[in-house]
Design a protein around this motif. Sequence first.
Motif, PDB file in Angstrom:
ATOM      1  N   ASN A 247       1.035  -1.208   0.018  1.00 37.74           N
ATOM      2  CA  ASN A 247      -0.186   0.165   0.050  1.00 37.74           C
ATOM      3  C   ASN A 247       0.885   1.173   0.117  1.00 37.74           C
ATOM      4  O   ASN A 247       1.426   1.620   1.000  1.00 37.74           O
ATOM      5  N   ALA A 248       1.038   1.775  -1.328  1.00 40.80           N
ATOM      6  CA  ALA A 248       1.843   3.068  -1.374  1.00 40.80           C
ATOM      7  C   ALA A 248       1.408   4.107  -0.373  1.00 40.80           C
ATOM      8  O   ALA A 248       2.269   5.051  -0.075  1.00 40.80           O
ATOM      9  N   GLU A 249       0.143   4.449   0.018  1.00 40.79           N
ATOM     10  CA  GLU A 249      -0.373   5.414   0.570  1.00 40.79           C
ATOM     11  C   GLU A 249       0.143   5.288   2.325  1.00 40.79           C
ATOM     12  O   GLU A 249       0.571   6.085   2.963  1.00 40.79           O
ATOM     13  N   THR A 250       0.144   4.124   2.673  1.00 45.08           N
ATOM     14  CA  THR A 250       0.369   3.588   4.091  1.00 45.08           C
ATOM     15  C   THR A 250       1.950   3.207   4.318  1.00 45.08           C
ATOM     16  O   THR A 250       2.385   3.105   5.216  1.00 45.08           O
ATOM     17  N   ARG A 251       2.485   2.836   2.914  1.00 42.27           N
ATOM     18  CA  ARG A 251       3.905   2.295   3.075  1.00 42.27           C
ATOM     19  C   ARG A 251       4.149   1.004   3.824  1.00 42.27           C
ATOM     20  O   ARG A 251       5.008   0.881   4.745  1.00 42.27           O
ATOM     21  N   GLN A 252       2.870   0.163   3.800  1.00 42.42           N
ATOM     22  CA  GLN A 252       2.935  -1.043   4.278  1.00 42.42           C
ATOM     23  C   GLN A 252       2.526  -2.127   3.409  1.00 42.42           C
ATOM     24  O   GLN A 252       2.068  -2.260   2.330  1.00 42.42           O
ATOM     25  N   ASN A 253       3.106  -3.243   3.684  1.00 45.42           N
ATOM     26  CA  ASN A 253       2.751  -4.523   2.964  1.00 45.42           C
ATOM     27  C   ASN A 253       1.583  -5.145   3.781  1.00 45.42           C
ATOM     28  O   ASN A 253       1.607  -5.485   5.013  1.00 45.42           O
ATOM     29  N   VAL A 254       0.645  -5.334   2.886  1.00 46.77           N
ATOM     30  CA  VAL A 254      -0.709  -5.740   3.782  1.00 46.77           C
ATOM     31  C   VAL A 254      -1.340  -7.040   3.070  1.00 46.77           C
ATOM     32  O   VAL A 254      -1.384  -7.278   1.840  1.00 46.77           O
ATOM     33  N   LEU A 255      -1.441  -7.982   4.093  1.00 40.69           N
ATOM     34  CA  LEU A 255      -1.946  -9.429   3.780  1.00 40.69           C
ATOM     35  C   LEU A 255      -3.534  -9.253   4.186  1.00 40.69           C
ATOM     36  O   LEU A 255      -3.709  -9.031   5.490  1.00 40.69           O
ATOM     37  N   SER A 256      -4.248  -9.718   3.287  1.00 43.97           N
ATOM     38  CA  SER A 256      -5.822  -9.448   3.419  1.00 43.97           C
ATOM     39  C   SER A 256      -6.390 -10.848   3.300  1.00 43.97           C
ATOM     40  O   SER A 256      -6.054 -11.840   2.396  1.00 43.97           O
ATOM     41  N   GLY A 257      -7.346 -11.250   3.887  1.00 45.00           N
ATOM     42  CA  GLY A 257      -8.148 -12.630   4.021  1.00 45.00           C
ATOM     43  C   GLY A 257      -9.456 -12.545   4.496  1.00 45.00           C
ATOM     44  O   GLY A 257     -10.210 -11.610   4.592  1.00 45.00           O
ATOM     45  N   MET A 258      -9.968 -13.705   4.707  1.00 49.68           N
ATOM     46  CA  MET A 258     -11.331 -13.895   5.165  1.00 49.68           C
ATOM     47  C   MET A 258     -11.454 -14.125   6.730  1.00 49.68           C
ATOM     48  O   MET A 258     -12.486 -14.326   7.198  1.00 49.68           O
ATOM     49  N   GLY A 259     -10.226 -13.876   7.611  1.00 49.94           N
ATOM     50  CA  GLY A 259     -10.368 -14.122   8.848  1.00 49.94           C
ATOM     51  C   GLY A 259      -9.001 -14.231   9.535  1.00 49.94           C
ATOM     52  O   GLY A 259      -7.893 -14.397   8.878  1.00 49.94           O
ATOM     53  N   GLU A 260      -8.929 -14.113  10.952  1.00 50.27           N
ATOM     54  CA  GLU A 260      -7.664 -13.880  11.426  1.00 50.27           C
ATOM     55  C   GLU A 260      -7.139 -15.545  11.501  1.00 50.27           C
ATOM     56  O   GLU A 260      -5.673 -15.449  11.203  1.00 50.27           O
ATOM     57  N   LEU A 261      -7.954 -16.511  11.664  1.00 46.54           N
ATOM     58  CA  LEU A 261      -7.489 -17.959  11.504  1.00 46.54           C
ATOM     59  C   LEU A 261      -6.584 -18.273  10.540  1.00 46.54           C
ATOM     60  O   LEU A 261      -5.516 -18.912  10.297  1.00 46.54           O
ATOM     61  N   GLN A 262      -7.639 -17.845   9.178  1.00 50.12           N
ATOM     62  CA  GLN A 262      -6.750 -17.982   7.866  1.00 50.12           C
ATOM     63  C   GLN A 262      -5.407 -17.419   7.752  1.00 50.12           C
ATOM     64  O   GLN A 262      -4.521 -18.191   7.282  1.00 50.12           O
ATOM     65  N   LEU A 263      -5.261 -16.268   8.149  1.00 47.49           N
ATOM     66  CA  LEU A 263      -3.981 -15.522   7.976  1.00 47.49           C
ATOM     67  C   LEU A 263      -2.944 -16.245   8.845  1.00 47.49           C
ATOM     68  O   LEU A 263      -1.661 -16.236   8.637  1.00 47.49           O
ATOM     69  N   GLN A 264      -3.491 -16.437  10.223  1.00 51.20           N
ATOM     70  CA  GLN A 264      -2.284 -16.932  11.146  1.00 51.20           C
ATOM     71  C   GLN A 264      -2.002 -18.274  10.750  1.00 51.20           C
ATOM     72  O   GLN A 264      -0.650 -18.492  11.072  1.00 51.20           O
ATOM     73  N   ILE A 265      -2.708 -19.090  10.110  1.00 49.95           N
ATOM     74  CA  ILE A 265      -2.051 -20.274   9.414  1.00 49.95           C
ATOM     75  C   ILE A 265      -1.125 -20.167   8.514  1.00 49.95           C
ATOM     76  O   ILE A 265      -0.299 -20.881   8.474  1.00 49.95           O
ATOM     77  N   ILE A 266      -1.214 -19.173   7.611  1.00 51.16           N
ATOM     78  CA  ILE A 266      -0.537 -18.939   6.644  1.00 51.16           C
ATOM     79  C   ILE A 266       0.742 -18.515   6.824  1.00 51.16           C
ATOM     80  O   ILE A 266       1.893 -19.072   6.619  1.00 51.16           O
ATOM     81  N   LEU A 267       0.889 -17.609   7.909  1.00 50.71           N
ATOM     82  CA  LEU A 267       2.107 -17.087   8.562  1.00 50.71           C
ATOM     83  C   LEU A 267       2.703 -18.056   9.375  1.00 50.71           C
ATOM     84  O   LEU A 267       4.051 -18.326   9.458  1.00 50.71           O
ATOM     85  N   ASP A 268       2.128 -18.918   9.966  1.00 50.66           N
ATOM     86  CA  ASP A 268       2.721 -19.982  10.605  1.00 50.66           C
ATOM     87  C   ASP A 268       3.301 -21.061   9.798  1.00 50.66           C
ATOM     88  O   ASP A 268       4.574 -21.594  10.108  1.00 50.66           O
ATOM     89  N   ARG A 269       2.649 -21.217   8.784  1.00 47.11           N
ATOM     90  CA  ARG A 269       3.350 -22.127   7.765  1.00 47.11           C
ATOM     91  C   ARG A 269       4.582 -21.592   7.090  1.00 47.11           C
ATOM     92  O   ARG A 269       5.688 -22.418   7.103  1.00 47.11           O
ATOM     93  N   ILE A 270       4.563 -20.277   6.739  1.00 44.54           N
ATOM     94  CA  ILE A 270       5.725 -19.716   6.075  1.00 44.54           C
ATOM     95  C   ILE A 270       6.952 -19.586   7.232  1.00 44.54           C
ATOM     96  O   ILE A 270       8.088 -19.998   7.027  1.00 44.54           O
ATOM     97  N   HIS A 271       6.496 -19.342   8.542  1.00 42.70           N
ATOM     98  CA  HIS A 271       7.553 -19.375   9.600  1.00 42.70           C
ATOM     99  C   HIS A 271       8.186 -20.784   9.708  1.00 42.70           C
ATOM    100  O   HIS A 271       9.435 -20.847   9.678  1.00 42.70           O
ATOM    101  N   ALA A 272       7.353 -21.779   9.846  1.00 46.50           N
ATOM    102  CA  ALA A 272       7.975 -23.091  10.013  1.00 46.50           C
ATOM    103  C   ALA A 272       8.769 -23.558   8.509  1.00 46.50           C
ATOM    104  O   ALA A 272       9.793 -24.323   9.039  1.00 46.50           O
ATOM    105  N   ASP A 273       8.480 -23.056   7.453  1.00 42.48           N
ATOM    106  CA  ASP A 273       9.246 -23.477   6.244  1.00 42.48           C
ATOM    107  C   ASP A 273      10.643 -22.406   6.140  1.00 42.48           C
ATOM    108  O   ASP A 273      11.600 -23.045   5.655  1.00 42.48           O
ATOM    109  N   THR A 274      10.436 -21.296   6.596  1.00 44.68           N
ATOM    110  CA  THR A 274      11.615 -20.548   6.478  1.00 44.68           C
ATOM    111  C   THR A 274      12.529 -20.044   7.801  1.00 44.68           C
ATOM    112  O   THR A 274      13.628 -19.519   7.525  1.00 44.68           O
ATOM    113  N   GLY A 275      11.769 -20.204   8.764  1.00 45.75           N
ATOM    114  CA  GLY A 275      12.532 -19.912   9.997  1.00 45.75           C
ATOM    115  C   GLY A 275      12.570 -18.432  10.341  1.00 45.75           C
ATOM    116  O   GLY A 275      12.880 -18.107  11.447  1.00 45.75           O
TER     117      GLY A 275
END
Length: 692
Positions: free
Chosen positions: A435-463
């Motif tokens: 988002n160029a206006e707020t200068r942030q990388n924004v992840l959006s989806g259908m709920g907190e659980l969905q996004l948390q699972i995505i981030l947990d998986r990336i953390h597990a894969d990349t450390g």
Amino acid sequence: MEFETKNIRNIAIAGHSQTGKTTLLEQLLLAAGVLDKAAAAESGKTVSSSSPEETLRHISIYSYLAHLERNGKLVNVWDTPGASDFTGEVISAFRSSEAALLLVDSRTGAQVETVKLWRDLDRRCKPRMVFLNRVDDARGNAMAAVQDLHDKFNVEICQVTIPMGTGPSYKGVIDVLHGRAYFKDASGREGAGAEIPAEYADAYKSARGILMGSAAEGDDDLLVKFIDEGELTDEEIMTGLKAAFAANKVVPCFSGDPIHGSGLQPLLDFIANACPSPLENLERTVSADGSETVARIQAEGAFGALVVKTAGDQFSGKLSYLKLISGSLSADSSVFNVNGGKAEKIGKLYRTQGKKLEEIKKANAGDICIVAKLGAATGDTLASDAAALPYKPLRRPEPVYSLAISCAEKKSELKVNEELSKVGESDRTVTFQYNAETRQNVLSGMGELQLQIILDRIHADTGIDIQTSVPRVAYRETVQRKEIAEYTHKKQTGGHGQYARVQLSVEPLGRGEGFKFNNAVFGGAIPKNFIPGVEKGVRQAMESGVMAGYPVVDISVTVLDGKHHPVDSSDLAFQIAARTALSEAMRKAGPLLLEPVMNLSVWAETKYIGDIMSDLSSRRGRILGQEAIGSGIEEIRAQVPQSELLRYAIDLRSITSSTGSFETSFDHYDPVSGKLADKIVEEAKAIAKSQA
């Protein structure tokens, strides 16, 4: 084994969370002879719901595809998640199926997610069946659940099977269509069909009459015969019921106890014999101008398919699920990615039982097959002809929850951004963008659980440790009155200098009108070749307003006068002069901060409505309407500032004990004033200072 299009059935099992969808699929596969033993849903060893995340959380997160054979038909069955966070998985399953099987808990009737699923099927004109689960429970009540469905959706519910007894006295089901009783045996398994016990003769006769009336709705000749004679044969009932079901005039209903394998044989027979084949389905192609063309799925003709789902496999890599729309597809062939504009190589073709791949040589129109390592993304069209029109892409619902994403190190952030971009390619309910206006990388989806699972998986894969925060809101700025300002840009540095004078006016436009630029210069005070430079300077100034640096909207700018120099004037000089003149005019014209306001629809049980409305009022929300959907579920429509909804997914879950759901969409910008505006401006300046 290869199946013709007419002998293919595609079904999506869907329903509210914890209604037993995974168990039903497991038991259907057992009843059809695919499995020797069924696993319990909580074991994590079922054909579907077998990922580590699902086992850990004891919920379904992904949709899984399995298949079975019944009466010479290939039946592809999707098991879909019930939580609204994973609605993208349901969208893929509905798009690739000709009918849906909605699972309803007979103890509660249709719940909130069932209502949303029903509405989605209505939008698609998709036929649906209902299976009433847990009729063996002491609180189970099949007749009450049928009445609840009728009241909520105002549809004709025709019971193809009815339970023999309820709760502890449950014995099995009666197949009303064929006049047979299916009993549970001593081991809890469904035995062969038998004669209907005399004690259920009246219940069977009543259900049979209703079923005949429903079947008559599908055929005018049958309707005449039923009115005249009051009776239809089994074959006539099946003919009429099949037509009425395909036309979405009736909703066939089944009852049972899947966990003990009861009520499944009549359901399997109905799916194979009465559910629509792909030949009765419609698809839509989209032309360059956005117009849609409707066409049926066809067994003949050139190959065409839609990528309905993308998933990852630790052994095979990226897996693409293809719904074949026309023609056929063979292994080791070449196709064209219409959306990507490039050729794609098809290697091996597979069918799947959950995560287990089974290699096949060929798939025909209407079938759902899997291809590994394709470059295509979810929603892409594959065809044999590069000039083919793309199929209408999958529906993408508006995100309801967002997180700003960052990492401590730039290198790590680039890696995480790359992984999140891949997620967005496979799951169309997830977006990841800067988002160029707020200068942030924004992840959006259908709920907190969905996004948390995505981030947990990336953390597990990349450390990599990923930092999250509430995203900043993209406010806007405008003006309240008309004002005039001018600015002279003059600079002499040896040789040619820079000179331009611009006088302009700024005035407010109606909300949502954007921007208008007018040239009112006479007599050549500003030569015509410099007017584009003036407009460019104005637009540059609008990128950052005078209050808090937010973009400027809803203004009309008119160039009134100016002055140029035959040698020192340039396009750049007029850009600078116009930029500064607009800023000066805005400061005088009563700058005003605007905030985005969202349309909000909330679905919840009646007992929570008071708390929800009180909460919305505290969020500066404006209630637009309230509608009782039926049997204790209501919809609230409101407009609420976006800043008040950033954590609404979490808060609504708390208010409604995880049963409520909502959708949002942008509507308009509204003025913000007083202490709230002062706070927003202070925060914006603090952020700008920290990033300087």
